[in-house]
Design a protein around this motif. Structure first.
Motif, PDB file in Angstrom:
ATOM      1  N   VAL A   1       3.810   6.263   1.804  1.00 40.37           N
ATOM      2  CA  VAL A   1       4.146   7.596   1.545  1.00 40.37           C
ATOM      3  C   VAL A   1       3.744   8.636   2.656  1.00 40.37           C
ATOM      4  O   VAL A   1       4.349   9.522   3.072  1.00 40.37           O
ATOM      5  N   GLY A   2       2.401   8.489   3.222  1.00 35.44           N
ATOM      6  CA  GLY A   2       1.784   9.150   4.205  1.00 35.44           C
ATOM      7  C   GLY A   2       2.556   9.157   5.288  1.00 35.44           C
ATOM      8  O   GLY A   2       2.748  10.020   6.136  1.00 35.44           O
TER       9      GLY A   2
ATOM     10  N   ASP B   1       0.928  -1.125  -0.066  1.00 33.50           N
ATOM     11  CA  ASP B   1      -0.026  -0.063  -0.005  1.00 33.50           C
ATOM     12  C   ASP B   1       0.859   1.256   0.009  1.00 33.50           C
ATOM     13  O   ASP B   1       1.257   1.826   0.907  1.00 33.50           O
ATOM     14  N   TRP B   2       1.463   1.624  -1.137  1.00 39.25           N
ATOM     15  CA  TRP B   2       2.109   2.705  -1.336  1.00 39.25           C
ATOM     16  C   TRP B   2       1.819   4.151  -0.798  1.00 39.25           C
ATOM     17  O   TRP B   2       2.381   4.974  -0.514  1.00 39.25           O
ATOM     18  N   SER B   3       0.428   4.266  -0.938  1.00 43.18           N
ATOM     19  CA  SER B   3      -0.209   5.514  -0.330  1.00 43.18           C
ATOM     20  C   SER B   3      -0.027   5.632   1.046  1.00 43.18           C
ATOM     21  O   SER B   3       0.339   6.672   1.776  1.00 43.18           O
TER      22      SER B   3
END
Length: 201
Positions: A31-32, A26-28
């Motif tokens: 990054v968050g 889950d890249w989002s």
């Protein structure tokens, strides 16, 4: 098929199935988290910088540091090492930051009859006149820096009506004792001279 090839085939099939069923990152979310961490570090840095500036404002009544005179006389002792900061005398955590005294740096010290000349590459130099020296001792901590027992040379001096402790660590720690003895001897001699002059008057 022999048992060994069958086992190898089953293992290969199992690994291929695991690779296909691996969860997608889950890249989002990742990054968050990274952005949040970066913002937190930036906030902490900003708060530390503002605290440093505020401390400097509170110490703005401290006058400019003395500069070495043109003629200081012959060197009694010299030392190279590190300057670890200055504090209010006797309060090893009350850091003085005004006029660059809070900046840790390399330092070259020279003791003459005129006083102690502190040359700091990359930071502000300063000079402690002999008549402002108040004492010298060995200690283990100053301005949040803790070393081994006797690992710091602490020079107590007066500046702007305030007593300061400045901490130095020689590249050769064995020199600390010589400095303590020389400084305290100089201070004692000056006291005797002032007492004698006062009695003669």
């Amino acid at each position: 098929m022999t048992p060994a090839p069958q086992l190898a085939a089953r293992l290969a099939t199992s690994l291929a199935a695991e690779e296909k069923s691996a969860t997608v990152t889950d890249w989002s979310a990742r990054v968050g988290w990274l952005v949040g961490l970066a913002l937190f570090v930036a906030l902490v840095y900003w708060l530390m910088r503002e605290g440093w500036k505020w401390r400097g404002t509170l110490q703005s009544d401290l006058p400019e540091l003395p500069e070495a005179p043109q003629e200081t006389g012959a060197a009694r002792l010299t030392m190279t090492g590190r300057y670890h900061g200055s504090t209010t005398a006797g309060q090893w955590l009350d850091r003085i930051v005004a006029h660059g005294l809070g900046t840790r740096s390399r330092a070259e010290l020279t003791l003459t009859d005129a006083g102690v000349d502190v040359v700091r590459p990359g930071a502000s130099d300063f000079f402690v006149p002999a008549d402002r020296l108040r004492g010298a001792r060995l200690d283990k901590g100053i301005a949040g820096k803790v070393l081994t027992e006797g690992g710091l040379l602490i020079v107590t001096w007066e500046h702007g009506g305030k007593l300061l402790d400045s901490g130095f660590r020689s590249d050769r720690a064995a020199e600390h004792t010589d400095w303590v003895e020389a400084l305290n001897s100089m201070i004692e001699t000056q006291r005797d001279t002032h007492t004698k002059e006062g009695a003669e008057r």
